[in-house]
Design a protein around this motif. Structure first.
Motif, short mmCIF file in Angstrom:
data_model
loop_
_atom_site.label_atom_id
_atom_site.label_comp_id
_atom_site.label_asym_id
_atom_site.label_seq_id
_atom_site.Cartn_x
_atom_site.Cartn_y
_atom_site.Cartn_z
N THR A 16 0.86 -1.19 0.00
CA THR A 16 0.00 0.00 0.00
C THR A 16 0.89 1.24 0.00
O THR A 16 2.12 1.14 0.12
CB THR A 16 -0.90 0.02 1.25
OG1 THR A 16 -0.06 0.13 2.40
CG2 THR A 16 -1.76 -1.23 1.34
N GLN A 17 0.28 2.41 -0.09
CA GLN A 17 1.06 3.65 -0.07
C GLN A 17 1.80 3.82 1.26
O GLN A 17 2.84 4.46 1.32
CB GLN A 17 0.15 4.85 -0.32
CG GLN A 17 -0.29 4.92 -1.77
CD GLN A 17 -1.14 6.15 -2.03
OE1 GLN A 17 -1.69 6.75 -1.13
NE2 GLN A 17 -1.25 6.49 -3.31
N SER A 18 1.27 3.25 2.33
CA SER A 18 1.95 3.33 3.63
C SER A 18 2.95 2.19 3.83
O SER A 18 3.39 1.93 4.93
CB SER A 18 0.92 3.34 4.76
OG SER A 18 0.17 2.13 4.73
N ASN A 19 3.30 1.48 2.73
CA ASN A 19 4.31 0.43 2.71
C ASN A 19 3.91 -0.84 3.47
O ASN A 19 4.76 -1.63 3.85
CB ASN A 19 5.66 0.93 3.21
CG ASN A 19 6.81 0.13 2.60
OD1 ASN A 19 6.70 -0.37 1.49
ND2 ASN A 19 7.90 0.01 3.33
N LYS A 20 2.63 -1.05 3.71
CA LYS A 20 2.17 -2.30 4.32
C LYS A 20 1.88 -3.30 3.21
O LYS A 20 1.45 -2.94 2.13
CB LYS A 20 0.92 -2.05 5.16
CG LYS A 20 1.19 -1.22 6.40
CD LYS A 20 -0.04 -1.10 7.25
CE LYS A 20 0.28 -0.29 8.50
NZ LYS A 20 -0.87 -0.11 9.34
N VAL A 21 2.11 -4.58 3.52
CA VAL A 21 1.86 -5.62 2.52
C VAL A 21 0.36 -5.70 2.24
O VAL A 21 -0.45 -5.88 3.15
CB VAL A 21 2.39 -7.00 3.01
CG1 VAL A 21 1.98 -8.10 2.06
CG2 VAL A 21 3.90 -6.96 3.16
#
Length: 157
Positions: free
Chosen positions: A110-115
């Motif tokens: 995601t944009q927040s770098n979560k898988v």
């Protein structure tokens, strides 16, 4: 549909779901047939490529490279040595006792770098508890032995 069974772990005394592998492993022929159905490539061409894939991947990894298959993931070697040595100049390849192939599934973030997703893990998995009356779908034997504490799902190999 994927299946699980309830397993009590000796170490914790608690119950956990564990994957049940159903039936025989899918063959190269079956994968080639399915790929041919969803692509413009013939079954024979797909089969030929799949048969050579392992050899090609091993060749690249033997050169010290990782292999990243888009939509699948990354494969690479790891090694285990029998024991450490105090002086770096005494470290040799003779210490290497085994080589394993490791796999990291491809992910999107995601944009927040979560898988967000992992390849090979469908967004639409429907889990159903394995019931004894499903005997027509006999689970394949576990590589670690039936009921092994270490078996957490299908194993590569």
């Amino acid at each position: 549909m994927a299946f699980f069974k309830k397993v009590k772990k000796k170490i914790t005394g608690l119950w956990y779901p564990q994957v049940v592998v159903v039936g025989k492993p899918v063959t190269t022929d079956q994968v080639a047939d399915r790929l041919a159905l969803i692509s413009t490539v013939s079954r024979g061409d797909t089969y030929a490529v799949l048969k050579d894939l392992g050899e090609v991947m091993a060749s690249f990894m033997a050169e010290g490279r990782t292999v990243k298959l888009e939509g699948v993931g990354t494969f690479y070697y790891t090694i285990n040595a029998d024991k450490g040595i105090a002086k770096p100049e005494e470290v040799t390849a003779k210490q290497i006792k085994n080589v394993r192939v490791r796999f990291i599934p491809e992910t999107s973030r995601t944009q927040s770098n979560k898988v967000a997703t992992r390849s090979l893990v469908s967004d639409s998995i429907h889990w159903e508890e394995w019931k004894e009356e499903k005997k027509s779908l006999t689970p394949a034997p576990s590589p670690n032995g039936e009921g092994s504490e270490d078996h957490t799902g299908p194993q590569a190999g």
